[in-house]
Design an enzyme around this catalytic site. Structure first.
Site, PDB file in Angstrom:
ATOM      1  N   SER A  32     -12.379  14.232 -13.968  1.00  0.00           N
ATOM      2  CA  SER A  32     -11.676  12.982 -14.249  1.00  0.00           C
ATOM      3  C   SER A  32     -12.324  12.246 -15.406  1.00  0.00           C
ATOM      4  CB  SER A  32     -11.652  12.077 -13.007  1.00  0.00           C
ATOM      5  OG  SER A  32     -12.917  11.509 -12.777  1.00  0.00           O
ATOM      6  N   VAL A  84      -8.677  19.896 -26.245  1.00  0.00           N
ATOM      7  CA  VAL A  84      -7.948  20.753 -25.309  1.00  0.00           C
ATOM      8  C   VAL A  84      -6.463  20.733 -25.651  1.00  0.00           C
ATOM      9  CG1 VAL A  84      -7.435  21.238 -22.903  1.00  0.00           C
ATOM     10  CG2 VAL A  84      -9.658  20.267 -23.529  1.00  0.00           C
ATOM     11  N   PRO A  96     -15.878  21.225 -23.693  1.00  0.00           N
ATOM     12  CA  PRO A  96     -14.747  21.801 -24.422  1.00  0.00           C
ATOM     13  C   PRO A  96     -14.409  21.041 -25.691  1.00  0.00           C
ATOM     14  CG  PRO A  96     -13.956  20.526 -22.565  1.00  0.00           C
ATOM     15  CD  PRO A  96     -15.457  20.490 -22.498  1.00  0.00           C
ATOM     16  N   ILE A 133      -5.091  15.815 -11.158  1.00  0.00           N
ATOM     17  CA  ILE A 133      -3.739  15.686 -11.683  1.00  0.00           C
ATOM     18  C   ILE A 133      -3.748  15.555 -13.201  1.00  0.00           C
ATOM     19  CG2 ILE A 133      -3.523  13.172 -11.648  1.00  0.00           C
ATOM     20  CD1 ILE A 133      -0.953  15.712 -10.288  1.00  0.00           C
ATOM     21  N   ASN A 150     -12.089   6.903  -5.198  1.00  0.00           N
ATOM     22  CA  ASN A 150     -12.368   6.156  -6.425  1.00  0.00           C
ATOM     23  C   ASN A 150     -13.691   6.644  -6.991  1.00  0.00           C
ATOM     24  OD1 ASN A 150     -13.119   4.226  -8.356  1.00  0.00           O
ATOM     25  ND2 ASN A 150     -12.094   2.570  -7.259  1.00  0.00           N
ATOM     26  N   VAL A 151     -13.692   7.116  -8.227  1.00  0.00           N
ATOM     27  CA  VAL A 151     -14.910   7.701  -8.794  1.00  0.00           C
ATOM     28  C   VAL A 151     -16.006   6.674  -9.040  1.00  0.00           C
ATOM     29  CG1 VAL A 151     -13.772   9.686  -9.852  1.00  0.00           C
ATOM     30  CG2 VAL A 151     -13.976   7.538 -11.142  1.00  0.00           C
ATOM     31  N   PHE A 210      -4.650  16.806 -17.201  1.00  0.00           N
ATOM     32  CA  PHE A 210      -4.323  18.037 -17.924  1.00  0.00           C
ATOM     33  C   PHE A 210      -5.334  19.140 -17.626  1.00  0.00           C
ATOM     34  CE2 PHE A 210      -3.946  20.278 -22.210  1.00  0.00           C
ATOM     35  CZ  PHE A 210      -2.751  20.899 -21.880  1.00  0.00           C
ATOM     36  N   LYS A 270     -18.386  10.330 -23.541  1.00  0.00           N
ATOM     37  CA  LYS A 270     -18.718  11.675 -23.081  1.00  0.00           C
ATOM     38  C   LYS A 270     -20.220  11.940 -23.174  1.00  0.00           C
ATOM     39  CE  LYS A 270     -14.606  12.923 -21.974  1.00  0.00           C
ATOM     40  NZ  LYS A 270     -14.284  13.118 -20.537  1.00  0.00           N
TER      41      LYS A 270
END
Length: 379
Positions: free
Chosen positions: A140, A252, A249, A68, A119-120, A70, A226
């Site tokens: 996510s 974004v 990326p 959900i 849940n990650v 972007f 990251k």
């Protein structure tokens, strides 16, 4: 991570997502249905499933975490266009409510989209979500909308832990053979700059890693998160029965990115003037990023993709472009900052970003295999 917001704010975001989806398919419900996204009849609920109970298992079934978000939303859209069945791994009730309000899905997964709560940071829920899927797209990320930069040191730590859990769940799940992991260009560009050290590369490519100590010392939490998360993913996948690729990326952008991706964007731009001066500030359309995810995933099947992929469309070189980015995100522009940006535009960039690896993959699939899934070095 979900955050409670006003009904008006949430409704505005839902409308932007709906408009972006229809626009991407040329507009209209017919176009959306042709691509696998269908308006639901009446007040039909989005179906909630657990593990293999929902969604047809098979080589064209994949799971997307953060679907959900972007980037995640665009990846799901692109996967459906390519004919995949998608499981959306949602973390909060708010995410589920957004999908219900969009009314873009049919019942019982007939449109090719199923949802599952996962849940990650919970390996068991991830295992149930991934079971029956051939691949996983981990898009996510953790954000702290209450933070000044949209991202905190704590978020960076959580993101690294989540990365490890996702990879472990992929390895544990028998059906999963491939994972595409969304990282960031920021995991490549931040290092202590020694002007007289000729060993520091002029070209910034997939072999370059940000220095975690430098990020920590300069409070570049988004870059730290990251970098640490991607390194953790590679360590967890090394020597395991899992093909892993990471997409890195740039900032974004795309329709509605201020509302739908503002916290991540503001966090990304911390230290942006230094990146601008060094020729390292770049942007990537959300459509380009989504297509890159799908293309590398498909190329992994015949071993023509592996390792890391830097992804960007445009390098920001002029102060006017930087000012426009700040304006779009509603970032106050101080006079001193404007002067610094203007000065940076008068100096030649010291580094060049390189996206040749992804460009070759995107332009053609008919090339020799040269990538090694476990050749990524960062220690």
């Amino acid at each position: 991570m979900g955050v409670l917001r006003s009904t008006q704010s949430m409704q505005a975001e839902v409308e932007e997502m709906r408009a972006a989806l229809l626009h991407g398919h040329g507009g209209g419900a017919a176009a959306a249905a042709a691509a696998g996204w269908r308006p639901s009849a009446g007040d039909a609920d989005v179906k909630r499933t657990a593990g293999g109970d929902g969604g047809a298992a098979g080589p064209r079934t994949v799971c997307v975490t953060g679907g959900i978000s972007f980037v995640g939303f665009a990846v799901v859209d692109r996967l459906l266009r390519h004919g995949y069945t998608v499981r959306l791994a949602l973390e909060t009730q708010e995410d589920l409510d957004k999908l219900r309000e969009m009314e873009m899905f049919g019942e019982d997964g007939r449109d090719g989209v199923w949802t599952v709560m996962a849940n990650v940071t919970d390996p068991e829920s991830l295992h149930r979500a991934f079971d029956g899927c051939a691949g996983v797209f981990h898009t996510s990320a953790f954000v702290d909308p209450g933070g000044m930069s949209g991202y905190t040191k704590h978020m960076a730590s959580l993101e690294a832990k989540a990365a490890e859990q996702v990879i472990e769940a992929c390895v544990r799940t028998e059906s999963v053979r491939k994972c595409v992991f969304t990282s960031s260009l920021l995991a490549c560009v931040w290092r202590q700059n020694y002007p007289h050290d000729r060993r520091f590369p002029t070209i910034i490519d997939e072999n370059c890693w940000s220095d975690e100590s430098f990020c920590r010392d300069n409070k570049l939490w988004f870059a730290l998160g990251k970098t640490a998360a991607e390194k953790t993913a590679w360590r967890a996948a090394r020597g395991r029965d899992l093909k892993l690729v990471t997409v890195c990326p740039a900032l974004v952008t795309g329709p509605g990115f201020r509302r739908r991706n503002s916290t991540a964007s503001i966090a990304y731009l911390k230290g942006a003037r230094a990146m601008l001066a060094d020729g390292l500030l770049a942007t990537a359309s959300v459509e380009t990023v989504a297509e890159a995810h799908v293309r590398v995933y498909e190329a992994m099947g015949d071993n023509t993709a592996g390792g890391r992929y830097i992804c960007y469309d445009h390098v920001v070189k002029r102060p006017e472009e930087f000012a426009e980015l700040e304006r779009q995100l509603g970032i106050p522009r101080r006079a001193a900052a404007a002067a610094a940006a203007q000065d940076s535009g008068d100096r030649p960039a010291r580094f060049d970003l390189c996206r040749q690896k992804l460009a070759r993959l995107m332009s053609t699939r008919r090339r020799c295999t040269y990538d090694d899934y476990y050749s990524v070095a960062f220690d």
